[in-house]
Enzyme design. Structure first.
Site, PDB file in Angstrom:
ATOM      1  CG  HIS A 162     -38.447 -51.961 -22.391  1.00 42.05           C
ATOM      2  ND1 HIS A 162     -39.728 -52.373 -22.087  1.00 42.05           N
ATOM      3  CD2 HIS A 162     -37.744 -53.083 -22.658  1.00 42.05           C
ATOM      4  CE1 HIS A 162     -39.783 -53.700 -22.189  1.00 42.05           C
ATOM      5  NE2 HIS A 162     -38.600 -54.149 -22.535  1.00 42.05           N
ATOM      6  CG  HIS A 167     -37.322 -55.843 -18.345  1.00 42.75           C
ATOM      7  ND1 HIS A 167     -38.092 -56.982 -18.399  1.00 42.75           N
ATOM      8  CD2 HIS A 167     -37.223 -55.409 -19.635  1.00 42.75           C
ATOM      9  CE1 HIS A 167     -38.438 -57.248 -19.655  1.00 42.75           C
ATOM     10  NE2 HIS A 167     -37.921 -56.294 -20.433  1.00 42.75           N
ATOM     11  CD  GLU A 208     -40.063 -57.804 -22.818  1.00 47.37           C
ATOM     12  OE1 GLU A 208     -40.579 -56.702 -22.565  1.00 47.37           O
ATOM     13  OE2 GLU A 208     -38.832 -57.992 -22.786  1.00 47.37           O
ATOM     14  CB  SER A 227     -41.276 -49.360 -20.423  1.00 44.90           C
ATOM     15  OG  SER A 227     -41.457 -50.116 -21.606  1.00 44.90           O
TER      16      SER A 227
END
Ligand code: NLE
Ligand code: FE2
Length: 295
Positions: A162, A167, A208, A227
């Site tokens: 993730h 990111h 997010e 992700s």
């Protein structure tokens, strides 16, 4: 799967200095002693780290690299169809390896010349003010363990997949990196816990879990969708709402499940105009006024 609200397994340090990560009994790694041992050892590396030192390196096992390979391959295909254009541009610039887990210091070395961002180690939950605040300095706190091999398609806990695939690809885009930075500046500017919570919820529903409309349909730009090769297949079927600061900043969400409410930013420009501008200028008073609008 996890208790509600248990975003991160708690990390405890005993009187003798031994580190233990408390996995809940519903965690897929709960009954796997080898996995628990790994989680403890990787959390200990982050706890031993001190500012100024290089990021600790983790010697990943073949099984761990294999999870990365599997998830990378699944995501690479899905990203082409379902990730926002700006994120894909970031991914093209960053060129993450598909065949092994990169060390966070290596990802930092690639990211820094692109947008100035680099990673800091996180053993588990980092307090909100610290986590968001350092974004203003181009720093991103990241975990280094990897999800359990039995559930590769989704984990509610941020793991290295993730943090990096979700990111870093976004952080390699100057436009997204600028948004992360102003989110950090907002977190530093506000004083009250209420205002900080509002800033962090807006982050949750944008960087997010944000989605945006493109010529050929709705695309994801949020790291949490990008992700998870389980969630990325489902987001288009969720309730899609227009970008709205008051709603994003105040509604509750359950971190342990696929997000059933998502906000369509419309476009990168609109995301920058509405959310970027909010983070760049908000303070305790302006947030209190926004919250009063809900009553
Ligand atoms: N649900 C994400 C994934 O499976 O990759 C990780 C946590 C996002 C906050
Ligand atoms: Fe995240």
């Amino acid at each position: 799967m996890f208790e509600e609200g248990q975003y991160f397994a708690p990390v405890n340090t005993g009187a003798d200095g031994t580190v233990s990560v408390e996995l809940g009994e519903n965690h897929p790694g709960f009954a796997d002693p080898e996995y628990r041992e790994r989680r403890n050892a990787i959390a200990a590396l982050a706890l031993d780290w001190e500012p100024g030192q290089p990021m600790p390196a983790v010697s990943y096992t073949d099984t761990e690299h294999e999870i990365w390979r599997l998830v990378s391959a699944e995501l690479a295909v899905k990203h082409q169809a379902l990730a926002a254009h700006e994120y894909l541009e970031g991914a093209e610039r960053l060129k993450l390896p598909a065949d092994h887990i990169p060390q966070l210091h290596e990802v930092s070395e690639s990211l820094e010349p692109l947008t100035g961002f680099s990673y800091l180690p996180a053993a588990g939950l980092v307090p909100l003010r610290e986590f968001y605040g350092v974004l203003a300095d181009g720093k991103f706190h990241a975990t280094q363990y990897i999800r359990h091999h039995s559930v590769p398609l989704y984990t509610p806990e941020p793991d290295v997949i993730h943090e990096v695939i979700g990111h870093a690809n976004a952080l390699a885009s100057p436009r997204f990196a600028a948004l992360y930075r102003v989110a950090g500046e907002a977190a530093r500017r506000v004083h009250s816990e209420d205002a900080l919570e509002f800033v962090s919820r807006v982050f949750w529903f944008t960087l997010e879990f944000g989605v945006m409309s493109e010529k050929d349909g709705l695309k994801a730009y949020g790291a949490g969708i990008l992700s998870s090769y389980g969630e990325i297949d489902e987001f288009r079927g969720m309730e899609i709402m227009p970008l709205d600061l008051v709603t994003m900043g105040t509604i509750d969400y359950d971190i342990t499940k696929y997000q059933d409410h998502l906000f369509d930013a419309g476009s990168m420009e609109r995301l920058e105009d509405v959310v970027g501008e909010f983070w760049a200028t908000c303070d305790d008073d302006s947030i209190a006024r926004l919250k009063a609008d809900t009553r």
